[in-house]
Scaffold this active site. Structure first.
Site, PDB file in Angstrom:
ATOM      1  N   ARG A  85     -14.729   6.090   6.700  1.00 15.91           N
ATOM      2  CA  ARG A  85     -14.439   7.277   5.874  1.00 15.91           C
ATOM      3  C   ARG A  85     -14.486   8.567   6.682  1.00 15.91           C
ATOM      4  O   ARG A  85     -14.933   9.595   6.190  1.00 15.91           O
ATOM      5  CB  ARG A  85     -15.411   7.377   4.699  1.00 15.91           C
ATOM      6  CG  ARG A  85     -15.323   6.195   3.787  1.00 15.91           C
ATOM      7  CD  ARG A  85     -15.117   6.614   2.363  1.00 15.91           C
ATOM      8  NE  ARG A  85     -14.929   5.445   1.531  1.00 15.91           N
ATOM      9  CZ  ARG A  85     -15.134   5.418   0.241  1.00 15.91           C
ATOM     10  NH1 ARG A  85     -15.525   6.498  -0.379  1.00 15.91           N
ATOM     11  NH2 ARG A  85     -14.915   4.321  -0.433  1.00 15.91           N
ATOM     12  N   ARG A 100     -13.156  13.553   2.075  1.00 16.04           N
ATOM     13  CA  ARG A 100     -13.709  14.752   1.445  1.00 16.04           C
ATOM     14  C   ARG A 100     -14.641  15.593   2.292  1.00 16.04           C
ATOM     15  O   ARG A 100     -14.926  16.732   1.947  1.00 16.04           O
ATOM     16  CB  ARG A 100     -14.393  14.368   0.132  1.00 16.04           C
ATOM     17  CG  ARG A 100     -13.397  14.026  -0.954  1.00 16.04           C
ATOM     18  CD  ARG A 100     -14.054  13.278  -2.087  1.00 16.04           C
ATOM     19  NE  ARG A 100     -14.533  11.988  -1.630  1.00 16.04           N
ATOM     20  CZ  ARG A 100     -15.282  11.169  -2.343  1.00 16.04           C
ATOM     21  NH1 ARG A 100     -15.681  11.525  -3.535  1.00 16.04           N
ATOM     22  NH2 ARG A 100     -15.641   9.989  -1.859  1.00 16.04           N
ATOM     23  N   ARG A 145      -4.790  17.684   0.022  1.00  8.60           N
ATOM     24  CA  ARG A 145      -4.867  16.894  -1.213  1.00  8.60           C
ATOM     25  C   ARG A 145      -4.737  17.725  -2.490  1.00  8.60           C
ATOM     26  O   ARG A 145      -4.619  17.156  -3.571  1.00  8.60           O
ATOM     27  CB  ARG A 145      -6.201  16.135  -1.244  1.00  8.60           C
ATOM     28  CG  ARG A 145      -6.219  14.776  -0.539  1.00  8.60           C
ATOM     29  CD  ARG A 145      -5.433  13.701  -1.307  1.00  8.60           C
ATOM     30  NE  ARG A 145      -5.704  13.715  -2.729  1.00  8.60           N
ATOM     31  CZ  ARG A 145      -6.795  13.213  -3.316  1.00  8.60           C
ATOM     32  NH1 ARG A 145      -7.690  12.591  -2.587  1.00  8.60           N
ATOM     33  NH2 ARG A 145      -6.989  13.297  -4.607  1.00  8.60           N
ATOM     34  N   ASP A 173      -6.730   2.949   0.275  1.00 10.32           N
ATOM     35  CA  ASP A 173      -7.911   2.494  -0.461  1.00 10.32           C
ATOM     36  C   ASP A 173      -7.784   0.992  -0.669  1.00 10.32           C
ATOM     37  O   ASP A 173      -6.670   0.454  -0.680  1.00 10.32           O
ATOM     38  CB  ASP A 173      -8.039   3.212  -1.812  1.00 10.32           C
ATOM     39  CG  ASP A 173      -9.416   2.946  -2.424  1.00 10.32           C
ATOM     40  OD1 ASP A 173     -10.369   3.638  -2.050  1.00 10.32           O
ATOM     41  OD2 ASP A 173      -9.542   2.006  -3.228  1.00 10.32           O
ATOM     42  N   TYR A 195     -14.082  -4.867  -8.721  1.00 13.79           N
ATOM     43  CA  TYR A 195     -13.362  -3.812  -9.446  1.00 13.79           C
ATOM     44  C   TYR A 195     -12.480  -4.405 -10.546  1.00 13.79           C
ATOM     45  O   TYR A 195     -12.378  -3.863 -11.648  1.00 13.79           O
ATOM     46  CB  TYR A 195     -12.532  -2.958  -8.483  1.00 13.79           C
ATOM     47  CG  TYR A 195     -13.421  -2.115  -7.592  1.00 13.79           C
ATOM     48  CD1 TYR A 195     -14.069  -1.002  -8.101  1.00 13.79           C
ATOM     49  CD2 TYR A 195     -13.669  -2.477  -6.269  1.00 13.79           C
ATOM     50  CE1 TYR A 195     -14.923  -0.243  -7.310  1.00 13.79           C
ATOM     51  CE2 TYR A 195     -14.516  -1.731  -5.471  1.00 13.79           C
ATOM     52  CZ  TYR A 195     -15.143  -0.622  -5.999  1.00 13.79           C
ATOM     53  OH  TYR A 195     -16.000   0.115  -5.224  1.00 13.79           O
TER      54      TYR A 195
HETATM   55  O1  1CP Z   1     -11.252   7.463   6.688  1.00 12.25           O
HETATM   56  C1  1CP Z   1     -11.425   6.583   5.812  1.00 12.25           C
HETATM   57  O2  1CP Z   1     -12.104   5.557   6.060  1.00 12.25           O
HETATM   58  C2  1CP Z   1     -10.853   6.828   4.436  1.00 12.25           C
HETATM   59  C3  1CP Z   1     -10.007   5.718   3.881  1.00 12.25           C
HETATM   60  C4  1CP Z   1     -10.680   4.903   2.789  1.00 12.25           C
HETATM   61  C5  1CP Z   1     -11.218   3.617   2.905  1.00 12.25           C
HETATM   62  C6  1CP Z   1     -11.397   2.826   4.194  1.00 12.25           C
HETATM   63  C7  1CP Z   1     -10.764   5.264   1.420  1.00 12.25           C
HETATM   64  C8  1CP Z   1     -10.300   6.538   0.828  1.00 12.25           C
HETATM   65  N1  1CP Z   1     -11.269   4.204   0.723  1.00 12.25           N
HETATM   66  C9  1CP Z   1     -11.566   3.189   1.611  1.00 12.25           C
HETATM   67  C10 1CP Z   1     -12.062   1.840   1.304  1.00 12.25           C
HETATM   68  C11 1CP Z   1     -12.844   1.628   0.073  1.00 12.25           C
HETATM   69  N2  1CP Z   1     -12.562   2.038  -1.201  1.00 12.25           N
HETATM   70  C12 1CP Z   1     -13.992   0.820   0.005  1.00 12.25           C
HETATM   71  C13 1CP Z   1     -14.567   0.087   1.180  1.00 12.25           C
HETATM   72  C14 1CP Z   1     -15.297   1.023   2.078  1.00 12.25           C
HETATM   73  C15 1CP Z   1     -16.647   1.472   1.599  1.00 12.25           C
HETATM   74  O3  1CP Z   1     -17.493   0.615   1.330  1.00 12.25           O
HETATM   75  O4  1CP Z   1     -16.839   2.691   1.526  1.00 12.25           O
HETATM   76  C16 1CP Z   1     -14.442   0.793  -1.319  1.00 12.25           C
HETATM   77  C17 1CP Z   1     -15.656   0.090  -1.872  1.00 12.25           C
HETATM   78  C18 1CP Z   1     -13.530   1.584  -2.077  1.00 12.25           C
HETATM   79  C19 1CP Z   1     -13.561   1.824  -3.541  1.00 12.25           C
HETATM   80  C20 1CP Z   1     -13.596   3.274  -3.828  1.00 12.25           C
HETATM   81  N3  1CP Z   1     -12.501   4.091  -3.727  1.00 12.25           N
HETATM   82  C21 1CP Z   1     -14.704   4.069  -4.170  1.00 12.25           C
HETATM   83  C22 1CP Z   1     -16.140   3.579  -4.345  1.00 12.25           C
HETATM   84  C23 1CP Z   1     -16.502   3.475  -5.790  1.00 12.25           C
HETATM   85  C24 1CP Z   1     -17.779   2.664  -6.006  1.00 12.25           C
HETATM   86  O5  1CP Z   1     -17.671   1.488  -6.384  1.00 12.25           O
HETATM   87  O6  1CP Z   1     -18.874   3.228  -5.792  1.00 12.25           O
HETATM   88  C25 1CP Z   1     -14.240   5.394  -4.312  1.00 12.25           C
HETATM   89  C26 1CP Z   1     -15.022   6.604  -4.701  1.00 12.25           C
HETATM   90  C27 1CP Z   1     -12.853   5.374  -4.020  1.00 12.25           C
HETATM   91  C28 1CP Z   1     -11.914   6.532  -3.981  1.00 12.25           C
HETATM   92  C29 1CP Z   1     -11.604   7.003  -2.613  1.00 12.25           C
HETATM   93  N4  1CP Z   1     -11.104   6.204  -1.581  1.00 12.25           N
HETATM   94  C30 1CP Z   1     -10.880   6.974  -0.471  1.00 12.25           C
HETATM   95  C31 1CP Z   1     -11.240   8.330  -0.797  1.00 12.25           C
HETATM   96  C32 1CP Z   1     -11.122   9.518   0.128  1.00 12.25           C
HETATM   97  C33 1CP Z   1     -11.690   8.332  -2.138  1.00 12.25           C
HETATM   98  C34 1CP Z   1     -12.160   9.517  -2.931  1.00 12.25           C
HETATM   99  C35 1CP Z   1     -11.153   9.909  -3.951  1.00 12.25           C
HETATM  100  C36 1CP Z   1     -10.527  11.235  -3.787  1.00 12.25           C
HETATM  101  O7  1CP Z   1     -10.531  11.863  -2.713  1.00 12.25           O
HETATM  102  O8  1CP Z   1      -9.962  11.694  -4.799  1.00 12.25           O
END
Ligand code: 1CP
Length: 341
Positions: free
Chosen positions: A27, A31, A40, A76, A151
């Protein structure tokens, strides 16, 4: 111009000598970066993932700012589901939300397989990125079957994964069908990214730490192994959170590199994955400590990593959104300087 195949990140993943320990951050885009929040503005998360121009820009932002040794494709884990028509959204402040949770064999049967035609924008974004990145490797990624299943079955983020595990315990035929379906989708999605030029892949099984060893071995590992076995031409990284008790099993799933979360001392992680390259594992909250404290802890991680055939420095999980990017810049520079051979 240095060659991509000689990039320190790829050399470390193959267990070869490196000029310095490579570093990137899960990540690293997103953000915590003001330039991310800016591009964004007014664009939903899923829409931004389907726009190659935005994916390219957002993926490059942390590479420019930090000089990290690898880029991770901005997307994602639920994006491939969206692309094949599963009704879901990523809700700001919550995460992925699925309109109609998957609980029966008929629900699973209604989910199509993924083909490259579903994700032309991914192919386009990866190609564009690989061109821009030159000698810096691009990591493609997908969600592992257990984490994606959570999910789909819960309908959104979950702490306990109770319905998911209840399905695993009580309906093994539905569980097998669902896990096979997701394994096929994740494998196809990774293959698209590798075909378009990704230099490595990471399989995120973020929530695999929720199951016991026996359940992991029987009901999770075979499906993750099947995804990993679909990728043979580039290094594979396998990562989850809270996985101390199953780390050795994760290491047997087939990936060259095993991600270690911050709860397991890295020296112990190295022992548990026996002969594999390790990735990790600085506590992501250490960026909120004074810089000298963070860097001293980074030195401990670097020292422990020397016992493995290769070490890729990372945090033990993703960058926390309120992280000060200047701390990650100092950390990146320090890892490079302190590990220079
Ligand atoms: O630089 C990077 O790594 C960003 C790319 C990225 C990746 C690798 C995003 C963007 N999501 C993910 C993978 C992801 N998504 C995982 C595996 C990695 C981890 O464990 O952190 C998981 C579990 C998700 C599911 C997900 N998507 C969540 C977690 C929710 C929970 O169950 O607690 C969330 C909040 C998201 C949304 C998301 N994905 C990515 C971003 C930047 C965001 C935030 C949304 C936004 O900016 O509006």
């Amino acid at each position: 111009m240095p060659a991509l195949t000689d990039a320190p990140f790829l050399r470390a993943a193959r267990g070869e000598e490196v000029p310095h320990t490579p570093v990137w951050f899960m990540r690293q885009a997103g953000r915590s970066l003001p330039e991310y929040l800016k591009v964004r503005e007014g664009v939903s998360m899923l829409d931004s993932c389907m726009r190659p121009d935005l994916v390219t820009e957002i993926t490059l932002q942390p590479v420019r700012r930090y000089g990290v040794d690898a880029a991770i494709f901005f997307s994602d884990i639920v994006l491939p589901l969206k692309a094949i028509g599963v009704d879901l959204d990523i809700v700001a402040g919550i995460g992925p939300v699925v309109d109609k949770p998957v609980r029966t064999l008929a629900d699973v049967a209604a989910i199509p397989d993924l083909t490259p035609e579903h994700v032309p924008f991914i192919t386009e974004a990866v190609r564009s990125l690989v061109g821009e990145l030159g000698a810096t490797p691009l990591i493609g990624f997908a969600g592992a079957p257990f984490t994606v299943a959570s999910y789909l079955v819960e309908g959104g983020p979950s702490k306990e994964h109770a319905r998911t595990k209840a399905l695993m315990f009580g309906a093994p035929d539905v569980w097998d069908a669902l896990m096979r379906k997701i394994a096929g989708i994740s494998a196809a999605y990774l293959q698209v990214q590798v075909a378009a030029g990704a230099s490595a892949v990471q399989l995120f099984d973020s929530w695999a730490g929720a199951v016991t060893r026996a359940d992991y071995e029987r009901s999770v590992l075979p499906y993750s192994a099947s995804v990993l076995s679909a990728i043979t031409s580039v290094p594979r990284i396998h990562f989850g959170v809270g996985t101390g008790e199953i780390l050795d099993l994760m290491g047997q799933a087939g990936a060259e590199v095993v991600g270690v979360d911050w709860r397991v001392p890295l020296a112990e992680g190295v022992r548990r994955v026996q002969g594999r390259v390790v990735q990790g594992n600085l506590d992501p909250t250490l960026v909120f400590a004074p810089t000298e404290v963070m860097l001293a802890r980074a030195d401990e991680v670097l020292a422990a990593g020397r016992a493995a055939p290769g070490h890729i420095f990372n945090l033990g999980h993703g960058v926390i959104p309120s992280t000060d990017p200047d701390q990650l810049k100092r950390l990146t520079d320090h890892v490079h300087e302190a590990s220079a051979r």
